[in-house]
Design a protein around this motif. Structure first.
Motif, PDB file in Angstrom:
ATOM      1  N   VAL A 161       0.844  -1.189   0.000  1.00 50.18           N
ATOM      2  CA  VAL A 161       0.000   0.000   0.000  1.00 50.18           C
ATOM      3  C   VAL A 161       0.883   1.245   0.000  1.00 50.18           C
ATOM      4  N   TRP A 162       0.525   2.238  -0.837  1.00 45.61           N
ATOM      5  CA  TRP A 162       1.188   3.531  -0.870  1.00 45.61           C
ATOM      6  C   TRP A 162       0.121   4.620  -0.786  1.00 45.61           C
ATOM      7  N   LEU A 163       0.400   5.677  -0.029  1.00 45.32           N
ATOM      8  CA  LEU A 163      -0.551   6.769   0.140  1.00 45.32           C
ATOM      9  C   LEU A 163       0.215   8.078   0.238  1.00 45.32           C
ATOM     10  N   HIS A 164      -0.266   9.099  -0.485  1.00 46.48           N
ATOM     11  CA  HIS A 164       0.350  10.423  -0.340  1.00 46.48           C
ATOM     12  C   HIS A 164      -0.683  11.515  -0.581  1.00 46.48           C
ATOM     13  N   ALA A 165      -0.362  12.732  -0.103  1.00 46.90           N
ATOM     14  CA  ALA A 165      -1.189  13.921  -0.317  1.00 46.90           C
ATOM     15  C   ALA A 165      -0.252  15.083  -0.620  1.00 46.90           C
ATOM     16  N   TYR A 166      -0.341  15.645  -1.837  1.00 47.46           N
ATOM     17  CA  TYR A 166       0.571  16.688  -2.285  1.00 47.46           C
ATOM     18  C   TYR A 166      -0.165  17.993  -2.563  1.00 47.46           C
ATOM     19  N   GLN A 167       0.476  19.094  -2.243  1.00 47.83           N
ATOM     20  CA  GLN A 167      -0.002  20.424  -2.605  1.00 47.83           C
ATOM     21  C   GLN A 167       0.928  20.993  -3.668  1.00 47.83           C
ATOM     22  N   GLU A 168       0.357  21.462  -4.773  1.00 47.56           N
ATOM     23  CA  GLU A 168       1.164  22.064  -5.827  1.00 47.56           C
ATOM     24  C   GLU A 168       1.511  23.517  -5.468  1.00 47.56           C
ATOM     25  N   PHE A 169       2.661  23.975  -5.973  1.00 49.14           N
ATOM     26  CA  PHE A 169       3.078  25.360  -5.781  1.00 49.14           C
ATOM     27  C   PHE A 169       4.040  25.746  -6.902  1.00 49.14           C
ATOM     28  N   GLY A 170       4.213  27.042  -7.076  1.00 49.99           N
ATOM     29  CA  GLY A 170       5.135  27.533  -8.104  1.00 49.99           C
ATOM     30  C   GLY A 170       4.684  27.227  -9.518  1.00 49.99           C
ATOM     31  N   ALA A 171       3.377  27.100  -9.741  1.00 52.78           N
ATOM     32  CA  ALA A 171       2.876  26.757 -11.078  1.00 52.78           C
ATOM     33  C   ALA A 171       2.969  27.944 -12.035  1.00 52.78           C
ATOM     34  N   GLU A 172       3.188  27.633 -13.306  1.00 53.08           N
ATOM     35  CA  GLU A 172       3.202  28.628 -14.373  1.00 53.08           C
ATOM     36  C   GLU A 172       2.464  28.063 -15.581  1.00 53.08           C
ATOM     37  N   ASN A 173       1.593  28.869 -16.182  1.00 56.10           N
ATOM     38  CA  ASN A 173       0.869  28.497 -17.399  1.00 56.10           C
ATOM     39  C   ASN A 173       0.042  27.219 -17.244  1.00 56.10           C
ATOM     40  N   ARG A 174      -0.508  26.998 -16.065  1.00 59.35           N
ATOM     41  CA  ARG A 174      -1.347  25.827 -15.832  1.00 59.35           C
ATOM     42  C   ARG A 174      -2.132  26.024 -14.534  1.00 59.35           C
ATOM     43  N   ALA A 175      -3.014  25.066 -14.251  1.00 61.35           N
ATOM     44  CA  ALA A 175      -3.751  25.100 -13.000  1.00 61.35           C
ATOM     45  C   ALA A 175      -2.852  24.677 -11.843  1.00 61.35           C
ATOM     46  N   GLU A 176      -3.200  25.153 -10.634  1.00 62.20           N
ATOM     47  CA  GLU A 176      -2.476  24.776  -9.423  1.00 62.20           C
ATOM     48  C   GLU A 176      -3.481  24.238  -8.409  1.00 62.20           C
ATOM     49  N   GLY A 177      -3.232  23.033  -7.906  1.00 62.05           N
ATOM     50  CA  GLY A 177      -4.188  22.421  -6.984  1.00 62.05           C
ATOM     51  C   GLY A 177      -3.513  21.449  -6.049  1.00 62.05           C
ATOM     52  N   TYR A 178      -4.238  20.395  -5.662  1.00 64.51           N
ATOM     53  CA  TYR A 178      -3.667  19.382  -4.777  1.00 64.51           C
ATOM     54  C   TYR A 178      -3.994  17.987  -5.300  1.00 64.51           C
ATOM     55  N   ASN A 179      -3.193  17.019  -4.872  1.00 63.33           N
ATOM     56  CA  ASN A 179      -3.245  15.661  -5.392  1.00 63.33           C
ATOM     57  C   ASN A 179      -3.182  14.684  -4.229  1.00 63.33           C
ATOM     58  N   MET A 180      -4.139  13.779  -4.154  1.00 64.18           N
ATOM     59  CA  MET A 180      -4.117  12.694  -3.165  1.00 64.18           C
ATOM     60  C   MET A 180      -4.249  11.368  -3.906  1.00 64.18           C
ATOM     61  N   ALA A 181      -3.451  10.390  -3.526  1.00 70.40           N
ATOM     62  CA  ALA A 181      -3.463   9.118  -4.247  1.00 70.40           C
ATOM     63  C   ALA A 181      -3.248   7.938  -3.308  1.00 70.40           C
ATOM     64  N   LEU A 182      -3.942   6.849  -3.613  1.00 72.68           N
ATOM     65  CA  LEU A 182      -3.817   5.577  -2.898  1.00 72.68           C
ATOM     66  C   LEU A 182      -3.545   4.486  -3.927  1.00 72.68           C
ATOM     67  N   ARG A 183      -2.473   3.711  -3.699  1.00 76.17           N
ATOM     68  CA  ARG A 183      -2.142   2.578  -4.552  1.00 76.17           C
ATOM     69  C   ARG A 183      -2.117   1.301  -3.718  1.00 76.17           C
ATOM     70  N   VAL A 184      -2.623   0.215  -4.288  1.00 78.85           N
ATOM     71  CA  VAL A 184      -2.582  -1.100  -3.652  1.00 78.85           C
ATOM     72  C   VAL A 184      -2.126  -2.105  -4.707  1.00 78.85           C
ATOM     73  N   ALA A 185      -1.195  -2.985  -4.365  1.00 80.36           N
ATOM     74  CA  ALA A 185      -0.704  -3.984  -5.320  1.00 80.36           C
ATOM     75  C   ALA A 185      -0.509  -5.323  -4.619  1.00 80.36           C
ATOM     76  N   TYR A 186      -0.675  -6.397  -5.402  1.00 79.08           N
ATOM     77  CA  TYR A 186      -0.475  -7.742  -4.866  1.00 79.08           C
ATOM     78  C   TYR A 186       0.079  -8.644  -5.948  1.00 79.08           C
ATOM     79  N   SER A 187       1.051  -9.460  -5.573  1.00 76.54           N
ATOM     80  CA  SER A 187       1.684 -10.396  -6.512  1.00 76.54           C
ATOM     81  C   SER A 187       1.152 -11.806  -6.270  1.00 76.54           C
ATOM     82  N   PHE A 188       0.700 -12.447  -7.349  1.00 79.69           N
ATOM     83  CA  PHE A 188       0.117 -13.797  -7.244  1.00 79.69           C
ATOM     84  C   PHE A 188       1.116 -14.867  -7.688  1.00 79.69           C
TER      85      PHE A 188
END
Length: 307
Positions: free
Chosen positions: A280-307
Motif C-alpha cells: 500500500v502507498w498513500l500520499h497527499a501533495y499540494q502544488e506550488f510555483g505553477a506557471e501556465n497551468r492550473a495549481e491544486g492538490y493531489n491525493m493518491a492511494l495505490r494497492v498492489a499484490y503479486s500472485f
C-alpha cells in the motif's frame, strides 16, 4: 469553431487578458503524483504476475499565468481517477536486468467549469462532467537492476494509446486523442539504517491531435520521496516536479508557439510493504510555483499484490 479551439484561443490571450495555458486544454499528457517510495524496484517474478489498483483525487481552482500570478478567470477542475494495472515480471534477463511487461487501464470522473472574463463581464463560459475510460498505457519493456543491497534501478518504456473517450467540442475529455511515447528511469536506495531515497524521471513525447491540429511539447516529470523505514512501514515526504521542455505547436496559437508549463508539488507520503501481504502507498501533495497551468492538490492511494 469547436469549443476546445475557442477556449484555446481565448486563454492564449489573442482577444482577452487570460493566461496562456501550456499543453492542449492545460492538461499534462500523463498523470503526475503516481510514484513515491520504491520507484526503483519492480514486483517479484511470480507465476501469475502482479495486479494493482490506484485511485487519485486532483482538484484545482486557480489558473496561473506565465509569471505565476493568478488569472482573473474563474476555473474549477476535479478529477477522480481509477486505474487498474497488470505487471508480469519474469526470471529472464536482458542487459543484466530482470525483464517484464505490463499495462494500465485508467478511468476518469471529471468535473470542469470555465468562465472567461473581460472588462468586468463574462464573455465565455462552459462546463463538462464526463465519466469514461482514459487512454490505455502499455509497457512492453520493464527492466530492473539490483547493483547492490538496498539499491534498485529501473528502466521502462511506455506507450499511451488514444483509446480514451474524446470529444473535441467538450471542455475536458478523459482521452487526449493522440499518442505519447515515454522513456522512464527510476532509482531507489535504502540505507542499512532504513532511510530511503527514491526518484523517477519520465519524458512524454507527443504526437499531434489531428482533430484540433495541436501538438503538445515534450514534457518532463520527476517524482521523488524521502522517508524512514519502521518495520513494514515507510514514513516521509514526497512530491513531483513538472516542466514542459519545448513549446506546443498549433495554428490556433497566437505566435505559432505554445507557452511552457511548470509546477512543483510536495507533501506527506507513506507506504506499507510486507512479504505475502498487499503493498500500500498513500500520499497527499499540494502544488506550488505553477506557471501556465492550473495549481491544486493531489491525493493518491495505490494497492498492489503479486500472485
Amino acid at each position: 469553431m469547436n469549443k476546445n479551439l475557442a477556449v484555446s484561443l481565448t486563454l492564449a490571450g489573442m482577444a482577452l487578458a487570460g493566461p496562456a495555458l501550456a499543453t492542449e486544454a492545460g492538461a499534462p499528457t500523463t498523470a503526475m503524483g503516481v510514484f513515491d517510495f520504491g520507484s526503483g524496484f519492480l514486483p517479484p517474478a511470480t507465476p501469475h504476475g502482479s495486479v494493482g489498483f490506484r485511485t487519485a483525487w486532483y482538484s484545482a481552482d486557480d489558473l496561473k499565468t506565465a509569471d505565476g500570478s493568478s488569472s482573473p478567470n474563474d476555473f474549477s477542475l476535479d478529477v477522480l481517477s481509477i486505474g487498474l494495472s497488470y505487471i508480469y515480471m519474469t526470471d529472464k534477463t536482458f542487459l543484466g536486468a530482470r525483464y517484464g511487461f505490463g499495462g494500465v487501464a485508467p478511468f476518469f470522473d471529471m468535473d470542469a467549469s470555465l468562465r472567461v472574463k473581460a472588462g468586468g463581464r463574462t464573455v465565455f463560459e462552459d462546463d463538462a462532467s464526463p465519466f469514461a475510460q482514459a487512454d490505455l498505457q502499455i509497457l512492453p519493456v520493464m527492466l530492473e537492476w539490483r547493483p547492490r543491497p538496498g539499491m534498485g534501478v529501473t528502466a521502462q518504456f511506455q506507450i499511451q494509446a488514444p483509446t480514451g473517450d474524446y470529444d473535441e467540442d467538450r471542455l475536458v475529455s478523459p482521452g487526449l486523442n493522440h499518442w505519447a511515447f515515454s522513456p522512464i528511469v527510476g532509482f531507489s536506495y535504502i540505507t542499512p539504517g532504513g532511510f530511503e531515497f527514491s526518484t523517477l524521471s519520465q519524458l512524454d513525447i507527443n504526437t499531434r491531435n489531428h482533430a484540433t491540429d495541436y501538438r503538445n511539447g515534450i514534457e518532463y516529470r520527476n517524482e521523488f520521496a524521502l522517508g524512514q523505514h519502521v518495520g513494514a512501514w515507510t514514513l516521509g515526504v514526497g512530491g513531483y516536479y513538472y516542466d514542459q521542455l519545448t513549446d506546443d505547436d498549433s495554428p490556433s496559437l497566437a505566435d505559432g508557439d505554445g507557452n511552457r508549463a511548470k509546477t512543483w508539488a510536495a507533501g506527506p507520503a507513506l507506504s506499507y510493504v510486507e512479504p505475502g501481504m498487499p503493498a500500500v502507498w498513500l500520499h497527499a501533495y499540494q502544488e506550488f510555483g505553477a506557471e501556465n497551468r492550473a495549481e491544486g492538490y493531489n491525493m493518491a492511494l495505490r494497492v498492489a499484490y503479486s500472485f
